[in-house]
Scaffold this motif. Structure first.
Motif, PDB file in Angstrom:
ATOM      1  N   TYR A 477      13.567  14.655  13.919  1.00  0.00           N
ATOM      2  CA  TYR A 477      13.352  15.767  12.999  1.00  0.00           C
ATOM      3  C   TYR A 477      12.045  16.472  13.347  1.00  0.00           C
ATOM      4  O   TYR A 477      11.052  15.813  13.678  1.00  0.00           O
ATOM      5  CB  TYR A 477      13.290  15.284  11.548  1.00  0.00           C
ATOM      6  CG  TYR A 477      14.597  14.736  11.026  1.00  0.00           C
ATOM      7  CD1 TYR A 477      15.527  15.554  10.403  1.00  0.00           C
ATOM      8  CD2 TYR A 477      14.895  13.384  11.171  1.00  0.00           C
ATOM      9  CE1 TYR A 477      16.725  15.036   9.917  1.00  0.00           C
ATOM     10  CE2 TYR A 477      16.089  12.858  10.697  1.00  0.00           C
ATOM     11  CZ  TYR A 477      17.006  13.696  10.069  1.00  0.00           C
ATOM     12  OH  TYR A 477      18.180  13.197   9.604  1.00  0.00           O
ATOM     13  N   MET A 479       9.288  19.436  11.975  1.00  0.00           N
ATOM     14  CA  MET A 479       8.836  20.275  10.866  1.00  0.00           C
ATOM     15  C   MET A 479       7.580  21.015  11.298  1.00  0.00           C
ATOM     16  O   MET A 479       6.531  20.411  11.517  1.00  0.00           O
ATOM     17  CB  MET A 479       8.552  19.408   9.634  1.00  0.00           C
ATOM     18  CG  MET A 479       9.763  18.641   9.119  1.00  0.00           C
ATOM     19  SD  MET A 479       9.359  17.413   7.840  1.00  0.00           S
ATOM     20  CE  MET A 479       8.853  18.486   6.494  1.00  0.00           C
ATOM     21  N   MET A 481       4.655  23.319  10.313  1.00  0.00           N
ATOM     22  CA  MET A 481       4.011  23.717   9.056  1.00  0.00           C
ATOM     23  C   MET A 481       2.582  24.184   9.280  1.00  0.00           C
ATOM     24  O   MET A 481       1.671  23.813   8.551  1.00  0.00           O
ATOM     25  CB  MET A 481       4.053  22.550   8.062  1.00  0.00           C
ATOM     26  CG  MET A 481       5.461  22.126   7.686  1.00  0.00           C
ATOM     27  SD  MET A 481       5.561  21.003   6.270  1.00  0.00           S
ATOM     28  CE  MET A 481       4.835  19.528   6.958  1.00  0.00           C
ATOM     29  N   ASN A 488       4.803  28.540  14.485  1.00  0.00           N
ATOM     30  CA  ASN A 488       5.935  27.828  13.883  1.00  0.00           C
ATOM     31  C   ASN A 488       7.248  28.212  14.565  1.00  0.00           C
ATOM     32  O   ASN A 488       8.078  27.355  14.870  1.00  0.00           O
ATOM     33  CB  ASN A 488       6.017  28.125  12.390  1.00  0.00           C
ATOM     34  CG  ASN A 488       4.862  27.524  11.610  1.00  0.00           C
ATOM     35  OD1 ASN A 488       4.227  26.572  12.053  1.00  0.00           O
ATOM     36  ND2 ASN A 488       4.570  28.087  10.447  1.00  0.00           N
ATOM     37  N   PHE A 505      12.890  22.492  11.341  1.00  0.00           N
ATOM     38  CA  PHE A 505      12.552  23.330  10.202  1.00  0.00           C
ATOM     39  C   PHE A 505      11.156  23.913  10.371  1.00  0.00           C
ATOM     40  O   PHE A 505      10.298  23.308  11.025  1.00  0.00           O
ATOM     41  CB  PHE A 505      12.608  22.506   8.897  1.00  0.00           C
ATOM     42  CG  PHE A 505      13.905  21.801   8.661  1.00  0.00           C
ATOM     43  CD1 PHE A 505      14.951  22.443   8.029  1.00  0.00           C
ATOM     44  CD2 PHE A 505      14.084  20.486   9.079  1.00  0.00           C
ATOM     45  CE1 PHE A 505      16.150  21.788   7.805  1.00  0.00           C
ATOM     46  CE2 PHE A 505      15.274  19.824   8.870  1.00  0.00           C
ATOM     47  CZ  PHE A 505      16.323  20.480   8.230  1.00  0.00           C
ATOM     48  N   ARG A 506      10.941  25.059   9.758  1.00  0.00           N
ATOM     49  CA  ARG A 506       9.620  25.688   9.761  1.00  0.00           C
ATOM     50  C   ARG A 506       9.407  26.392   8.428  1.00  0.00           C
ATOM     51  O   ARG A 506      10.357  26.720   7.701  1.00  0.00           O
ATOM     52  CB  ARG A 506       9.494  26.698  10.896  1.00  0.00           C
ATOM     53  CG  ARG A 506      10.442  27.891  10.793  1.00  0.00           C
ATOM     54  CD  ARG A 506      10.151  28.943  11.849  1.00  0.00           C
ATOM     55  NE  ARG A 506      11.106  30.030  11.822  1.00  0.00           N
ATOM     56  CZ  ARG A 506      11.033  31.094  11.022  1.00  0.00           C
ATOM     57  NH1 ARG A 506      10.029  31.201  10.143  1.00  0.00           N
ATOM     58  NH2 ARG A 506      11.944  32.043  11.064  1.00  0.00           N
ATOM     59  N   GLU A 522      16.431  27.972   9.615  1.00  0.00           N
ATOM     60  CA  GLU A 522      15.550  26.804   9.740  1.00  0.00           C
ATOM     61  C   GLU A 522      14.431  26.813   8.711  1.00  0.00           C
ATOM     62  O   GLU A 522      13.480  26.039   8.806  1.00  0.00           O
ATOM     63  CB  GLU A 522      14.948  26.729  11.146  1.00  0.00           C
ATOM     64  CG  GLU A 522      13.963  27.849  11.486  1.00  0.00           C
ATOM     65  CD  GLU A 522      14.619  29.081  12.063  1.00  0.00           C
ATOM     66  OE1 GLU A 522      13.905  29.920  12.640  1.00  0.00           O
ATOM     67  OE2 GLU A 522      15.851  29.202  11.954  1.00  0.00           O
ATOM     68  N   LEU A 524      12.063  26.120   5.620  1.00  0.00           N
ATOM     69  CA  LEU A 524      11.717  24.817   5.051  1.00  0.00           C
ATOM     70  C   LEU A 524      11.406  24.939   3.566  1.00  0.00           C
ATOM     71  O   LEU A 524      10.659  25.827   3.143  1.00  0.00           O
ATOM     72  CB  LEU A 524      10.508  24.256   5.798  1.00  0.00           C
ATOM     73  CG  LEU A 524      10.102  22.799   5.559  1.00  0.00           C
ATOM     74  CD1 LEU A 524      11.253  21.856   5.887  1.00  0.00           C
ATOM     75  CD2 LEU A 524       8.890  22.464   6.412  1.00  0.00           C
ATOM     76  N   PHE A 525      11.994  24.039   2.761  1.00  0.00           N
ATOM     77  CA  PHE A 525      11.759  23.877   1.329  1.00  0.00           C
ATOM     78  C   PHE A 525      12.393  24.995   0.515  1.00  0.00           C
ATOM     79  O   PHE A 525      13.428  24.794  -0.088  1.00  0.00           O
ATOM     80  CB  PHE A 525      10.268  23.727   1.025  1.00  0.00           C
ATOM     81  CG  PHE A 525       9.619  22.585   1.774  1.00  0.00           C
ATOM     82  CD1 PHE A 525      10.311  21.402   2.001  1.00  0.00           C
ATOM     83  CD2 PHE A 525       8.329  22.688   2.273  1.00  0.00           C
ATOM     84  CE1 PHE A 525       9.735  20.355   2.704  1.00  0.00           C
ATOM     85  CE2 PHE A 525       7.744  21.645   2.977  1.00  0.00           C
ATOM     86  CZ  PHE A 525       8.444  20.468   3.200  1.00  0.00           C
ATOM     87  N   ILE A 582      15.896  16.540   3.892  1.00  0.00           N
ATOM     88  CA  ILE A 582      14.959  17.658   3.771  1.00  0.00           C
ATOM     89  C   ILE A 582      15.649  18.825   3.087  1.00  0.00           C
ATOM     90  O   ILE A 582      16.775  19.199   3.438  1.00  0.00           O
ATOM     91  CB  ILE A 582      14.452  18.085   5.164  1.00  0.00           C
ATOM     92  CG1 ILE A 582      13.687  16.933   5.825  1.00  0.00           C
ATOM     93  CG2 ILE A 582      13.553  19.312   5.061  1.00  0.00           C
ATOM     94  CD1 ILE A 582      13.290  17.202   7.268  1.00  0.00           C
ATOM     95  N   SER A 584      16.246  22.546   2.592  1.00  0.00           N
ATOM     96  CA  SER A 584      16.079  23.758   3.402  1.00  0.00           C
ATOM     97  C   SER A 584      16.187  24.990   2.521  1.00  0.00           C
ATOM     98  O   SER A 584      16.967  25.022   1.565  1.00  0.00           O
ATOM     99  CB  SER A 584      17.145  23.798   4.502  1.00  0.00           C
ATOM    100  OG  SER A 584      17.192  25.066   5.113  1.00  0.00           O
ATOM    101  N   SER A 585      15.417  26.010   2.849  1.00  0.00           N
ATOM    102  CA  SER A 585      15.461  27.251   2.078  1.00  0.00           C
ATOM    103  C   SER A 585      16.809  27.944   2.223  1.00  0.00           C
ATOM    104  O   SER A 585      17.212  28.737   1.379  1.00  0.00           O
ATOM    105  CB  SER A 585      14.350  28.193   2.548  1.00  0.00           C
ATOM    106  OG  SER A 585      14.603  28.668   3.863  1.00  0.00           O
TER     107      SER A 585
END
Length: 611
Positions: A477, A479, A481, A488, A505-506, A522, A524-525, A582, A584-585
């Motif tokens: 994985y 990430m 950040m 990123n 993810f970014r 991709e 993130l959050f 995780i 993902s947005s």
């Protein structure tokens, strides 16, 4: 001139072939050396001469007299110094007692086991047999790294093999020097008081010279007494000076001196240490390329014919299939390593440049002294080197699958950017049994991550060294950040294939956050959580919490509440078995939600009664 240029060209070509086909460079290098040396002399040259003659024979050759072995000695000193630079006390402490036992108890088993086997199989003297066994103690990191680089393994396994290879090089060289001194100084009786005195001098002068010159060089560099453009060449000349001066005071103590010097510099507060490492690494690649071709070419067909018998195969089988596993299983007894992991470590034990180089050096010296059986040293060691490299390079991946250490799913997580909220997330993941590696170009952030017990590296994301790190083999994985959206995006584009097997993810950028129609796959959050928001929430509420989820509807209500509260950022979904997913947005709907799951979030506590 043609021969010298040819060695360099062929050496770099062999390095490229090794990179292209993902094999240890030592394999094509030795094969090229044998081809242009003994094979060419016997089968390809009309006049029976080698295409490349390392030693001047009166008509042709690169090095007169003992010039080749002087060059070999100096080159090995640079290679061992570069190895010493990479030894960090903090990393050594974390590899556990198994490493300590492997380089002590394991070395003893190999030392006595191989000596006994070679004595009874070939009928050689005990002195020659113990020199042979001392030389094959080492398992070089320059050989192990290419083998492990493309095999996804549990971090503990790759770490054990990596550190064993680095730490055992100087130990094997030191034991070989001890035995050599016993043979050279001791005369017919071998183990004499004089030999012990000589060995004591090696320890004393090697340690003293290495320690003293390391601090002197560090002082000169940190006080800017050396101009930047001379930094690398001054360091190189200092290494050669230390080796030669120590060797003058105590013969063969130079190897220990340069290893000690490298370790002291590598663990000190030295400016420009990275630049020094890059230079020494490039120089080591060039020297290794030249050395292996020269040493293999210097072997004569008569030496190879000494091994053209069943005794050679029996000795190789005993060393690889009996002595190595015995050493590993005894050294790892009572450790947390599983039986299948011990089997794989037993299988992977290739020998490298130190074994081949010192064998050629000591073997030639003993031949000149007229020591009986000395002609077997170089070919026997080269047989072990070439055989183990060929065996491990072709079978390590298959054997990893057979014994069950090949990771079918890489669960490790690489976090690019070690800011405060990244460290909070990394620490949570680490506490939930995930292997986390953080990288950042800011040393302060790296130090803060290490204080939390996280594995962190000061790495430039644009460098090529990241993909070469064998301890990242279990990473699945990625990430990204950092506070720079371009970095990123570059991270995802450049490393998703290497480290994002199960997800890359970014963080979303400010532009993406302000555009509802531009939500990256991709992301993130959440689509409203950028670097600035995460930083602010982590500053005000530096904690990660868990809240029980009743069902899918409850989860949706929690997410809605988090979106309305600017001080809550959902991070993961934790299953009842502890698995983490995780958030993902881009993933609006998550179907795998059931009672017993938890929502993991950063920020202030949820008021359970309100959601």
């Amino acid at each position: 001139m043609v021969e010298l240029a040819g060695i360099i060209i062929l050496g770099i070509l062999a390095q490229w072939v090794a990179w292209k086909f993902k094999i240890p460079a030592i394999l094509p290098l030795i094969l090229i050396g044998l081809l242009v040396g003994p094979i060419a002399a016997e089968f390809l040259s009309e006049d029976g001469t080698k295409w490349i003659e390392p030693i001047w024979n009166g008509e042709k050759g690169l090095f007169p007299g003992e010039g080749l072995y002087y060059f070999v000695s100096l080159a090995i000193s640079v290679i061992l110094f570069e190895g010493g630079l990479t030894l960090k006390r903090s990393e050594i402490k974390n590899v556990g007692p198994s490493i300590t036992k492997l380089i002590t108890l394991g070395s003893i088993v190999t030392f006595f086991g191989a000596a006994i086997a070679s004595h009874f199989i070939f009928g050689l003297s005990w002195e020659i047999c113990f020199l042979f066994s001392a030389l094959i103690i080492v398992t070089g990191p320059t050989v192990i790294t290419p083998i492990l680089r493309n095999i996804p393994l549990k971090k503990d396994v790759s770490t054990v093999l990596k550190w064993e290879g680095i730490l055992i090089d100087p130990i094997g060289a030191l034991v070989a020097v001890l035995v050599f001194e016993f043979i050279s100084v001791g005369g017919d009786s071998g183990f004499t008081k004089t030999a012990f005195i000589e060995f004591g001098k090696i320890i004393l002068f090697g340690t003293t010279f290495g320690f003293t010159f390391a601090h002197a060089l560090a002082f000169a560099i940190n006080k800017n007494l050396i101009p930047h453009y001379l930094l690398n060449v001054v360091s190189l000349s200092t290494v050669l000076l230390v080796y030669v001066e120590s060797d003058v005071f105590a013969h063969e103590s130079g190897l220990l001196a340069v290893v000690v010097m490298g370790m002291v510099l590598g663990n000190g507060k030295l400016q420009n240490i990275k630049e020094l490492l890059y230079f020494k690494e490039s120089l080591s690649v060039l020297l290794i390329s030249i050395l292996f071709i020269l040493l293999a070419a210097n072997i004569n067909i008569e030496d190879l014919m000494l091994l053209y018998n069943w005794e050679t195969a029996i000795l190789f089988a005993i060393v690889v299939f009996i002595i190595r596993p015995l050493a590993v299983f005894l050294s790892t007894y009572g450790s947390k390593l599983k039986t299948k992991e011990k089997l794989f470590i037993s299988w992977v034990g290739p020998r490298g440049i130190v074994a081949a180089g010192i064998a050629s050096l000591f073997g030639s010296k003993l031949l000149k002294q007229g020591v009986e059986g000395a002609e077997y040293i170089t070919p026997l060691v080269f047989m072990i080197v070439l055989g183990t490299v060929l065996l491990n390079a072709t079978t390590a991946r298959v054997f990893a699958k057979i014994v069950g250490v090949f990771l079918t799913k890489s669960e490790g997580i690489l976090i690019v950017g070690a800011s405060k909220f990244s460290r909070l997330i990394g620490h949570y993941l680490e506490e939930n049994n995930r292997h986390v590696v953080m990288i950042d170009s800011n040393q302060t952030n790296i130090n803060s991550a290490k204080e939390l017990g996280l594995e962190a590296m000061n790495v430039n994301i644009y460098s090529e060294t990241l993909t070469d790190n064998i301890e990242l083999n279990d990473i699945g994985y990625l990430m990204a950040m950092t506070g720079n959206s371009d970095i990123n995006k570059y991270t995802i584009d450049r490393f998703s294939k290497n480290f994002g097997e199960h997800g890359s993810f970014r963080l979303v950028s400010i532009d993406e956050m302000n555009d509802d129609n531009n939500n990256p796959t991709e992301g993130l959050f959440s689509h409203t959580d950028d670097y600035i928001k995460l930083t602010e929430v982590a500053r005000k509420y530096p904690a990660i919490h868990e809240i029980d989820i009743n069902d899918k509807a409850h989860y949706d209500s929690l997410i809605d509440a988090a979106n309305k509260d600017k001080n809550v950022i959902p991070l993961f979904i934790k299953s009842d078995e502890g698995d983490l997913q995780i958030i993902s947005s881009f993933s609006k709907n998550i179907d795998t939600i059931k009672e017993g799951y938890k929502l993991v979030y950063l920020g202030k506590h949820f008021d359970v009664e309100e959601v």
